[in-house]
Design an enzyme around this catalytic site. Structure first.
Site, PDB file in Angstrom:
ATOM      1  CD  GLU A 111      -3.101  -0.386   0.047  1.00 55.72           C
ATOM      2  OE1 GLU A 111      -3.050  -0.123  -1.172  1.00 55.72           O
ATOM      3  OE2 GLU A 111      -3.771  -1.307   0.526  1.00 55.72           O
ATOM      4  N   GLY A 123     -15.605   5.891  -2.800  1.00 50.86           N
ATOM      5  CA  GLY A 123     -14.860   6.410  -1.644  1.00 50.86           C
ATOM      6  C   GLY A 123     -14.574   5.363  -0.592  1.00 50.86           C
ATOM      7  N   GLY A 137     -12.207   2.753  -1.023  1.00 48.00           N
ATOM      8  CA  GLY A 137     -10.910   2.096  -1.157  1.00 48.00           C
ATOM      9  C   GLY A 137     -10.949   0.888  -2.074  1.00 48.00           C
ATOM     10  CG  LEU A 138     -13.678  -1.741  -2.158  1.00 53.20           C
ATOM     11  CD1 LEU A 138     -15.098  -2.284  -1.996  1.00 53.20           C
ATOM     12  CD2 LEU A 138     -12.666  -2.855  -1.902  1.00 53.20           C
ATOM     13  CB  SER A 154     -15.803   3.419  -7.131  1.00 54.49           C
ATOM     14  OG  SER A 154     -15.404   4.630  -6.545  1.00 54.49           O
ATOM     15  CB  SER A 155     -12.511   6.949  -9.557  1.00 58.32           C
ATOM     16  OG  SER A 155     -11.291   6.684  -8.943  1.00 58.32           O
ATOM     17  CG  ASP A 175      -6.318   2.059  -7.539  1.00 62.90           C
ATOM     18  OD1 ASP A 175      -5.654   1.283  -6.835  1.00 62.90           O
ATOM     19  OD2 ASP A 175      -6.733   3.153  -7.146  1.00 62.90           O
TER      20      ASP A 175
END
Ligand code: GLA
Length: 409
Positions: free
Chosen positions: A37, A128, A130-131, A133-134, A178
């Site tokens: 991370e 929002g 942490g997975l 989405s954007s 991501d």
């Protein structure tokens, strides 16, 4: 597993909005990062998995040279003419539609001859959290727009295009993880990606009897407003100093857009680096040393985790996850009270091997490596302890690994 209710809903919304049946449906996954991370933009290694919650789009022909996007979530239609896009002018609205507009603009920049289409979008991926989405939305739009234009981009280019959307248009100086996790997603596999040399391997997601549980804290954050960019800037300053002083080989120095290069520091040189930080940044040395400590140790933990999983040593794998959380809390300071209580509540359960915050932090989800004996009463205890400590009600679910963005009908 695909969410068939959502597929049905995007199809029926399409028909209602545009008066005819859609031609195809596309799905783009979200991701969890098992470990590694805040090191993608430092050119370290990461271990994410594309997951079966994500964004869906029913697609059909445009009748009027407009792109139209309807989303159920915001009960809103967004329209954009090809002529407007071709002016190359970015007109942000400060909303989800900015991701769409920016993605289409970047496809034009990449030389793609776009053709307008209509879409109805649906999602079971919380924003929002942490997975990613954007990134999932960027890659959904890019994949469908490319298919309609009868064009292709290699996965790495597709991922970089999504990163440019974040960096140049949205204003988040995020790394490439991501978009890579999503673009290169493979069912049954995790992705080990080295952002120093772009080498990667897919690993069978074989966690023996253990499973990955995702627990959504329901504490939301926006990366634009978080300290995400501040962390990147701190790492950049450390890296600039270490390159200038020859502690990291300057021939290996990446361009700014590719990352800071900080994870390239030999772990044996940390003490020397700390002396330099003391000398050049006496007032901030303690903070900067902790940031450095996180980056270097987190990079090693990716390989420790893999080794533990490879040897079916789940206890050890769990310890590595716990150590990652501790470092993100103490050294990198991206967790906060809520996420710390959720991770602690998980870690206190004997049938949980380990748990850590996942993604950028400042809210979002915790992932836990749980044994086959983990049951509902244990989960209830975690949720209850978290609720008592923070007032938030969390929600937990198991996710499955899945393929990258693709047509699903
Ligand atoms: C966000 C960013 C990624 C990565 C993670 C933290 O998800 O988009 O590039 O930096 O945070 O690991």
């Amino acid at each position: 597993m695909l969410n068939l209710d959502l597929v049905e809903s995007v199809l029926s919304n399409y028909k209602e909005c545009y008066g005819e049946a859609a031609k195809t449906v596309y799905f783009s996954p979200g991701r969890v990062n098992l470990i590694g991370e805040h090191i993608d933009y430092n050119n370290g290694s990461v271990l994410p998995v594309a997951i079966d919650v994500g964004n869906y789009a029913a697609i059909g022909e445009s009748k009027d040279q407009y792109f139209r996007f309807f989303t159920d979530k915001f009960k809103q239609e967004y329209q954009l003419s090809l002529a407007d896009l071709e002016t190359r002018e970015y007109k942000p609205a400060g909303e989800w539609t900015d991701y769409i507009q920016a993605t289409l603009l970047e496809l034009l920049e990449a030389g793609i001859k776009l053709k307008p289409f209509y879409a109805s979008i649906g999602s079971d991926l919380p924003g929002g959290a942490g997975l990613s989405s954007s990134a999932s939305l960027e890659l959904l739009i890019a994949t469908t727009a490319l298919a309609v234009a009868d064009a292709e981009l290699p996965e790495l280019e597709l991922a970089k295009l999504g990163q440019v959307v974040e960096n140049k248009y949205i204003g988040v100086q995020s790394g490439l993880m991501d978009q890579l996790a999503i673009a290169l997603g493979k069912e049954g596999e995790a992705l080990l990606y080295n952002l120093a040399n772009h080498g990667y391997r897919h690993f069978p997601l074989n966690l023996a009897e253990a499973r990955i549980l995702v627990i959504d804290s329901h504490k939301r954050r926006s990366l634009r407003e978080s300290k995400y960019n501040e962390r990147r800037e701190e790492c950049q300053r450390i890296a600039d100093l270490l390159f200038a002083e020859g502690l990291i080989d300057s021939e290996k120095r990446p361009r700014y857009e590719e990352g800071t290069g900080l994870a390239l520091l030999d772990p044996e040189k940390i003490a020397e680096a700390n002396i330099l930080l003391q000398e050049y940044y006496p007032e901030e040395a303690s903070i900067l040393s902790r940031r450095l400590e996180h980056v270097i140790t987190e990079n090693s933990r990716v390989y420790e985790f893999l080794q533990a999983v490879d040897g079916a040593d789940l206890k050890r794998a769990g310890e590595v996850l716990n150590a990652s959380h501790a470092s993100l809390a103490k050294n990198y300071e991206v967790t906060g009270k809520e996420m710390d209580s959720l991770a602690t509540a998980c870690q206190a359960e004997p049938e949980v091997y380990g748990a850590r915050i996942c993604g950028a932090g400042f809210g979002g989800v915790v992932i836990a490596l749980v044994s086959e004996n983990f049951d509902q009463s244990m989960l209830n205890r975690i949720l209850q302890n978290y609720h008592e400590a923070t007032g938030y009600r969390a929600e937990a679910y198991f996710v499955n690994s899945t393929n990258g963005p693709s047509r699903i009908d």
